[in-house]
Design an enzyme around this catalytic site. Sequence first.
Site, PDB file in Angstrom:
ATOM      1  N   HIS A 128     -37.418  28.129  -3.025  1.00  0.00           N
ATOM      2  CA  HIS A 128     -36.916  27.250  -4.100  1.00  0.00           C
ATOM      3  C   HIS A 128     -37.102  25.771  -3.751  1.00  0.00           C
ATOM      4  CE1 HIS A 128     -34.814  30.377  -6.559  1.00  0.00           C
ATOM      5  NE2 HIS A 128     -34.816  31.013  -5.403  1.00  0.00           N
ATOM      6  N   ASN A 179     -30.479  33.021 -10.712  1.00  0.00           N
ATOM      7  CA  ASN A 179     -31.893  32.958 -11.085  1.00  0.00           C
ATOM      8  C   ASN A 179     -32.042  33.123 -12.588  1.00  0.00           C
ATOM      9  OD1 ASN A 179     -32.988  32.609  -8.533  1.00  0.00           O
ATOM     10  ND2 ASN A 179     -33.291  34.790  -8.175  1.00  0.00           N
TER      11      ASN A 179
HETATM   12  C1  HEM Z   1     -31.263  38.466   0.651  1.00  0.00           C
HETATM   13  C2  HEM Z   1     -31.435  37.720  -0.358  1.00  0.00           C
HETATM   14  C3  HEM Z   1     -31.543  36.234  -0.282  1.00  0.00           C
HETATM   15  C4  HEM Z   1     -31.621  35.378   0.768  1.00  0.00           C
HETATM   16  C5  HEM Z   1     -31.617  35.732   2.239  1.00  0.00           C
HETATM   17  C6  HEM Z   1     -31.729  34.038   0.237  1.00  0.00           C
HETATM   18  C7  HEM Z   1     -31.850  32.886   0.984  1.00  0.00           C
HETATM   19  C8  HEM Z   1     -32.031  31.630   0.487  1.00  0.00           C
HETATM   20  C9  HEM Z   1     -32.243  30.439   1.260  1.00  0.00           C
HETATM   21  C10 HEM Z   1     -32.295  30.399   2.769  1.00  0.00           C
HETATM   22  C11 HEM Z   1     -32.368  29.403   0.409  1.00  0.00           C
HETATM   23  C12 HEM Z   1     -32.614  27.938   0.757  1.00  0.00           C
HETATM   24  C13 HEM Z   1     -31.337  27.139   0.646  1.00  0.00           C
HETATM   25  C14 HEM Z   1     -31.511  25.672   0.972  1.00  0.00           C
HETATM   26  O1  HEM Z   1     -32.412  25.292   1.720  1.00  0.00           O
HETATM   27  O2  HEM Z   1     -30.684  24.873   0.487  1.00  0.00           O
HETATM   28  C15 HEM Z   1     -32.228  29.925  -0.913  1.00  0.00           C
HETATM   29  C16 HEM Z   1     -32.266  29.173  -2.049  1.00  0.00           C
HETATM   30  C17 HEM Z   1     -31.982  29.679  -3.282  1.00  0.00           C
HETATM   31  N1  HEM Z   1     -31.718  30.996  -3.616  1.00  0.00           N
HETATM   32 FE1  HEM Z   1     -31.672  32.538  -2.372  1.00  0.00          FE
HETATM   33  N2  HEM Z   1     -31.698  34.112  -1.119  1.00  0.00           N
HETATM   34  C18 HEM Z   1     -31.576  35.436  -1.471  1.00  0.00           C
HETATM   35  C19 HEM Z   1     -31.481  35.953  -2.722  1.00  0.00           C
HETATM   36  C20 HEM Z   1     -31.292  35.208  -3.831  1.00  0.00           C
HETATM   37  C21 HEM Z   1     -30.889  35.719  -5.108  1.00  0.00           C
HETATM   38  C22 HEM Z   1     -30.562  37.177  -5.424  1.00  0.00           C
HETATM   39  C23 HEM Z   1     -30.790  34.645  -5.923  1.00  0.00           C
HETATM   40  C24 HEM Z   1     -30.349  34.608  -7.351  1.00  0.00           C
HETATM   41  C25 HEM Z   1     -29.328  35.290  -7.775  1.00  0.00           C
HETATM   42  C26 HEM Z   1     -31.146  33.456  -5.182  1.00  0.00           C
HETATM   43  C27 HEM Z   1     -31.169  32.177  -5.683  1.00  0.00           C
HETATM   44  C28 HEM Z   1     -31.472  31.064  -4.944  1.00  0.00           C
HETATM   45  C29 HEM Z   1     -31.558  29.741  -5.513  1.00  0.00           C
HETATM   46  C30 HEM Z   1     -31.340  29.360  -6.971  1.00  0.00           C
HETATM   47  C31 HEM Z   1     -31.875  28.878  -4.466  1.00  0.00           C
HETATM   48  C32 HEM Z   1     -32.085  27.373  -4.569  1.00  0.00           C
HETATM   49  C33 HEM Z   1     -30.758  26.641  -4.506  1.00  0.00           C
HETATM   50  C34 HEM Z   1     -30.980  25.156  -4.725  1.00  0.00           C
HETATM   51  O3  HEM Z   1     -31.275  24.782  -5.870  1.00  0.00           O
HETATM   52  O4  HEM Z   1     -30.881  24.392  -3.758  1.00  0.00           O
HETATM   53  N3  HEM Z   1     -31.440  33.831  -3.908  1.00  0.00           N
HETATM   54  N4  HEM Z   1     -32.050  31.294  -0.851  1.00  0.00           N
END
Ligand code: HEM
Length: 483
Positions: A54, A127
């Site tokens: 993201h 999402n």
């Molecule tokens: C095992 C599953 C998942 C893992 C390990 C994971 C891990 C991560 C990590 C490490 C980041 C970066 C955060 C940052 O640098 O600030 C991230 C961002 C993000 N993830 Fe996940 N994620 C997972 C599943 C999901 C799911 C299911 C969704 C939605 C429901 C999601 C939505 C997001 C969003 C929207 C961001 C961006 C947040 C922002 O705008 O700063 N992720 N995720």
Amino acid sequence: MAKRYLTSNQGAPVNDDQNSLSVGERGPILLEDIVFLEKISHFDRERIPERVVHAKGAGAFGFFIPYQSMASLTKANFLQDPGKKTPVFVRFSIAGSSVGGADTVRDIRGFAVKFYTEEGNYDLVGNHIPVFPIRDPIQFPDLFHALKPDPVTNVRGGPVAASRFWDFMSLRPESMNFLTYLFADNGTVKSYRTIQGYGVNTYSWVNLCGEEVYVKYHWEPCAGVEYIDSKTAVQLAGTDPDIASRDLFDTIAAGHTVEFEMRVQIMNIEAECEQPFDPLDPTKIWPENLFPLMSVGRMVLNKNPENFFVEVEQSAFSPAAIVPGIDFSNDRILQGRIFPYGDTQRYRIGVNYLELPTNMPRRSVENMMQDGAMQTLYNQGVVNYLPNTLGGGMPMEAPEKGKPAQKFVSGSVARQEIAGDNYYQARCRYRTMSVLERKHLVSNIVESLSQAYEPIQRRIIEHFLRTDSEFGSRIAQGINLII
Ligand code: HEM
């Protein structure tokens, strides 16, 4: 306008910051050119690591107002009173792209909302596609390695990239439902104002009596849902790659608001095992005829960030940021998300990332955590430990608000694959699509899959056939594969 004079970062006057200090007009530059050295050293450090996923995004501030009290279901303070205004910050993003990627490409869009509640920050990190491709968080690094560019060439198009993507998906058939969204027009977007949002994971709500229910979140865009077709997406990626970020900013700058309605689906905890599908499996939706949508409130975005880097790039969301009345379910993906967001943010931004303006709670923070890089806030006085008497025992442990929910778990410790049907919901979705939607879904898959290696094509076609024989046959035909 009052005159402002140039200074160094130390505040000393700078008389010339356009000509470096050299020996004569054409000679070498001196090491004592502190103006140049400070300017270039700061420039050298302008970038922080982009988010591992993201990475590209756009954000806006606003507020959330519930239509009605949700007190019977949750004690969350910001959902008690109709009309209560809670400030929010929202970041929309693209899951697989790097910071310079195009806004319109086929991908998951992130929809992350930070509610600055009186009981601390609540982050609903969602999402724009209601389901996820995998069920176990230990596969998340593999998923994103397969989605991101080829590690040899750093290229994201062509046969290798297509083969890597379909290789992974064909070996994880629980992705079928997700693929029917990603490759429909839902996967290509030109405006964040017209996308839906989903919590995807199942959370729980707990009321003051300690009664718990499962909850799934939805965001419905008040401007209506709109996606674009693949051809338009490709064209815009070339001509206007930042279109969605620009559209969000320009809309708000023109004095308009961007609005979404929060809706929830509620399930009694006891009903979990009575469903024909696993409600805690994020590759599944909860059918709306069984679990009707309930309108909760409206989110209004009405203020642009004043500085992208400070307020958006350094923003930090985490599913671990919850408030009383909101809890985790045992959805394994959600469990796996509780740790890594804060972990990566401590690396990406620094240990004191929660002190930055967008991330800081709007209520006072009271604890004995201290120091670390770039610390500016500190507790007054000599008492930096608990328990203490010198500080009057402060801060005291917060009283429990209402009764806690009772949770019992048992089972043997093992690494176990979560069993589950991979095809039923994808089949239902395909069969309820319009003729045009099916046509786009098939042709979008064909466009990508036709580039993959044949053994991989054969393996994924098997899964499409199992989803629906017409669906699979049309794709096979589209890529000229005899089955
Ligand atoms: C095992 C599953 C998942 C893992 C390990 C994971 C891990 C991560 C990590 C490490 C980041 C970066 C955060 C940052 O640098 O600030 C991230 C961002 C993000 N993830 Fe996940 N994620 C997972 C599943 C999901 C799911 C299911 C969704 C939605 C429901 C999601 C939505 C997001 C969003 C929207 C961001 C961006 C947040 C922002 O705008 O700063 N992720 N995720």
